[in-house]
Design a protein around this motif. Structure first.
Motif, PDB file in Angstrom:
ATOM      1  N   PRO A  12       0.805  -1.230   0.000  1.00 46.12           N
ATOM      2  CA  PRO A  12       0.000   0.000   0.000  1.00 46.12           C
ATOM      3  C   PRO A  12       0.832   1.272   0.000  1.00 46.12           C
ATOM      4  O   PRO A  12       0.364   2.314  -0.480  1.00 46.12           O
ATOM      5  N   GLN A  13       2.073   1.197   0.517  1.00 49.83           N
ATOM      6  CA  GLN A  13       2.934   2.379   0.545  1.00 49.83           C
ATOM      7  C   GLN A  13       3.679   2.571  -0.775  1.00 49.83           C
ATOM      8  O   GLN A  13       3.967   3.701  -1.164  1.00 49.83           O
ATOM      9  N   LEU A  14       3.990   1.458  -1.454  1.00 53.49           N
ATOM     10  CA  LEU A  14       4.727   1.553  -2.712  1.00 53.49           C
ATOM     11  C   LEU A  14       3.815   1.838  -3.903  1.00 53.49           C
ATOM     12  O   LEU A  14       4.257   2.419  -4.897  1.00 53.49           O
ATOM     13  N   TRP A  15       2.566   1.440  -3.800  1.00 57.30           N
ATOM     14  CA  TRP A  15       1.645   1.594  -4.922  1.00 57.30           C
ATOM     15  C   TRP A  15       1.538   3.044  -5.396  1.00 57.30           C
ATOM     16  O   TRP A  15       1.600   3.291  -6.607  1.00 57.30           O
ATOM     17  N   PRO A  16       1.372   4.031  -4.514  1.00 57.10           N
ATOM     18  CA  PRO A  16       1.329   5.424  -4.989  1.00 57.10           C
ATOM     19  C   PRO A  16       2.609   5.833  -5.712  1.00 57.10           C
ATOM     20  O   PRO A  16       2.570   6.615  -6.667  1.00 57.10           O
ATOM     21  N   GLY A  17       3.750   5.318  -5.278  1.00 57.96           N
ATOM     22  CA  GLY A  17       5.010   5.624  -5.958  1.00 57.96           C
ATOM     23  C   GLY A  17       5.035   5.075  -7.364  1.00 57.96           C
ATOM     24  O   GLY A  17       5.533   5.721  -8.292  1.00 57.96           O
ATOM     25  N   LEU A 187      16.669  -4.637   1.913  1.00 56.96           N
ATOM     26  CA  LEU A 187      16.638  -5.736   0.951  1.00 56.96           C
ATOM     27  C   LEU A 187      15.207  -6.114   0.614  1.00 56.96           C
ATOM     28  O   LEU A 187      14.842  -6.270  -0.554  1.00 56.96           O
ATOM     29  N   SER A 188      14.384  -6.245   1.613  1.00 54.47           N
ATOM     30  CA  SER A 188      13.007  -6.653   1.401  1.00 54.47           C
ATOM     31  C   SER A 188      12.234  -5.647   0.555  1.00 54.47           C
ATOM     32  O   SER A 188      11.592  -6.007  -0.436  1.00 54.47           O
ATOM     33  N   VAL A 189      12.342  -4.377   0.901  1.00 55.33           N
ATOM     34  CA  VAL A 189      11.550  -3.372   0.200  1.00 55.33           C
ATOM     35  C   VAL A 189      12.084  -3.110  -1.198  1.00 55.33           C
ATOM     36  O   VAL A 189      11.317  -2.858  -2.137  1.00 55.33           O
ATOM     37  N   LEU A 190      13.413  -3.186  -1.378  1.00 55.28           N
ATOM     38  CA  LEU A 190      13.977  -2.969  -2.713  1.00 55.28           C
ATOM     39  C   LEU A 190      13.661  -4.139  -3.642  1.00 55.28           C
ATOM     40  O   LEU A 190      13.461  -3.943  -4.848  1.00 55.28           O
ATOM     41  N   LEU A 191      13.617  -5.341  -3.099  1.00 58.98           N
ATOM     42  CA  LEU A 191      13.189  -6.491  -3.911  1.00 58.98           C
ATOM     43  C   LEU A 191      11.745  -6.307  -4.374  1.00 58.98           C
ATOM     44  O   LEU A 191      11.412  -6.581  -5.530  1.00 58.98           O
ATOM     45  N   LEU A 192      10.903  -5.822  -3.481  1.00 58.17           N
ATOM     46  CA  LEU A 192       9.514  -5.582  -3.860  1.00 58.17           C
ATOM     47  C   LEU A 192       9.409  -4.482  -4.913  1.00 58.17           C
ATOM     48  O   LEU A 192       8.634  -4.595  -5.864  1.00 58.17           O
ATOM     49  N   ALA A 193      10.215  -3.437  -4.747  1.00 57.97           N
ATOM     50  CA  ALA A 193      10.222  -2.373  -5.762  1.00 57.97           C
ATOM     51  C   ALA A 193      10.665  -2.930  -7.111  1.00 57.97           C
ATOM     52  O   ALA A 193      10.114  -2.568  -8.159  1.00 57.97           O
ATOM     53  N   ALA A 198       9.383  -4.800 -12.659  1.00 60.18           N
ATOM     54  CA  ALA A 198       9.268  -5.939 -13.572  1.00 60.18           C
ATOM     55  C   ALA A 198       7.827  -6.165 -14.010  1.00 60.18           C
ATOM     56  O   ALA A 198       7.571  -6.589 -15.146  1.00 60.18           O
ATOM     57  N   MET A 199       6.884  -5.856 -13.129  1.00 61.76           N
ATOM     58  CA  MET A 199       5.473  -6.028 -13.447  1.00 61.76           C
ATOM     59  C   MET A 199       5.063  -5.161 -14.642  1.00 61.76           C
ATOM     60  O   MET A 199       4.139  -5.501 -15.381  1.00 61.76           O
ATOM     61  N   ILE A 200       5.769  -4.060 -14.837  1.00 60.29           N
ATOM     62  CA  ILE A 200       5.484  -3.172 -15.964  1.00 60.29           C
ATOM     63  C   ILE A 200       6.366  -3.503 -17.158  1.00 60.29           C
ATOM     64  O   ILE A 200       5.903  -3.577 -18.300  1.00 60.29           O
ATOM     65  N   THR A 201       7.660  -3.707 -16.907  1.00 60.92           N
ATOM     66  CA  THR A 201       8.603  -3.837 -18.019  1.00 60.92           C
ATOM     67  C   THR A 201       8.499  -5.174 -18.752  1.00 60.92           C
ATOM     68  O   THR A 201       8.680  -5.218 -19.970  1.00 60.92           O
ATOM     69  N   ILE A 202       8.198  -6.248 -18.051  1.00 61.53           N
ATOM     70  CA  ILE A 202       8.128  -7.551 -18.721  1.00 61.53           C
ATOM     71  C   ILE A 202       6.970  -7.601 -19.720  1.00 61.53           C
ATOM     72  O   ILE A 202       7.167  -7.991 -20.879  1.00 61.53           O
ATOM     73  N   PRO A 203       5.741  -7.214 -19.342  1.00 61.25           N
ATOM     74  CA  PRO A 203       4.679  -7.178 -20.360  1.00 61.25           C
ATOM     75  C   PRO A 203       4.989  -6.198 -21.493  1.00 61.25           C
ATOM     76  O   PRO A 203       4.656  -6.460 -22.656  1.00 61.25           O
ATOM     77  N   ALA A 204       5.632  -5.059 -21.162  1.00 58.37           N
ATOM     78  CA  ALA A 204       5.980  -4.099 -22.212  1.00 58.37           C
ATOM     79  C   ALA A 204       7.004  -4.702 -23.172  1.00 58.37           C
ATOM     80  O   ALA A 204       6.940  -4.471 -24.383  1.00 58.37           O
ATOM     81  N   SER A 205       7.945  -5.472 -22.646  1.00 60.77           N
ATOM     82  CA  SER A 205       8.931  -6.140 -23.509  1.00 60.77           C
ATOM     83  C   SER A 205       8.244  -7.163 -24.413  1.00 60.77           C
ATOM     84  O   SER A 205       8.599  -7.298 -25.591  1.00 60.77           O
ATOM     85  N   ALA A 206       7.283  -7.873 -23.867  1.00 57.13           N
ATOM     86  CA  ALA A 206       6.519  -8.823 -24.687  1.00 57.13           C
ATOM     87  C   ALA A 206       5.753  -8.088 -25.786  1.00 57.13           C
ATOM     88  O   ALA A 206       5.659  -8.569 -26.917  1.00 57.13           O
TER      89      ALA A 206
END
Length: 219
Positions: A12-17, A187-193, A198-206
């Motif tokens: 919920p905190q990263l989503w607005p970013g 580590l935890s939060v940067l992995l999530l970021a 990746a959630m955006i770039t992988i479909p865009a690459s496809a």
């Protein structure tokens, strides 16, 4: 399991970013791609002075790192023109739009040059004026040829929004650093970021690969 629990709390905190990163990317492309088209068209201008100026602007934009452009826009513009107020959001969008214009001008120029010569000859045979030929024949086909590369570049611009954390824009990476500084679970939060990116770039690459296949089939 600790990572999973952390991620559930951080989403919920990263989503607005993430939304801020997407908005800045959209603005950069909205203004940068038409700017790149204009630069691509005028880079072949018959006037040598105009052509030299345009090529100089393109090379300057391509040769200057996006981070430097971002810093110059955010810190430099207000110091030169105090009446101009730029917040971090506008500064990031403007800086990335300028970078987009410089890089996409070469992508689009390659697309324009890929238009078959026969198309130009047919337009001339029909008595079309050079401007009409450019606007109605060359540009539509050239943009179509350039679409796969433009999608690929849009991915890079989305990733480049992470540079805006240096000017306190609350984009995805900035939000991740903010969480990390308060929880010390970097580590935890940067992995999530990273997963968010990746959630955006992988479909865009496809989508890029799909566009390339469709274009190759058409050709």
């Amino acid at each position: 399991m600790s990572f999973i629990n952390d991620w559930i709390a951080y989403i919920p905190q990263l989503w607005p970013g993430l939304l801020v990163s997407l908005q800045v990317t959209g603005l950069a492309l909205l203004f940068g791609v038409p700017g790149g088209l204009a630069l691509a068209v005028f880079s072949s201008h018959p006037n040598r002075i105009v052509k030299a100026i345009v090529i100089g602007l393109v090379e300057l934009g391509r040769g200057t790192p996006a981070l430097v452009v971002l810093q110059v826009i955010y810190f430099g513009v207000p110091s030169v023109a105090p009446t101009i107020a730029l917040d971090s959001y506008l500064a990031a969008a403007l800086a990335l739009a300028l970078t987009t214009a410089a890089y996409t001008s070469e992508i689009i120029r390659g697309g324009l040059q890929a238009v078959p010569q026969g198309e130009l000859e047919a337009a001339a045979a029909l008595g079309m004026k050079p401007w009409h030929t450019l606007w109605d024949v060359v540009i539509p086909q050239g943009i179509r040829f350039a679409i796969p590369a433009l999608i690929g570049f849009a991915i890079l611009i989305f990733q480049a929004t992470s540079l805006a954390y240096t000017i306190a824009l609350p984009e995805l990476l900035s939000q991740a650093y903010s969480i990390g500084s308060s929880t010390f679970k970097y580590l935890s939060v940067l992995l999530l970021a990273g997963l968010f990116y990746a959630m955006i770039t992988i479909p865009a690459s496809a989508l890029t690969s799909y566009a390339e296949r469709r274009l190759a089939r058409h050709l």
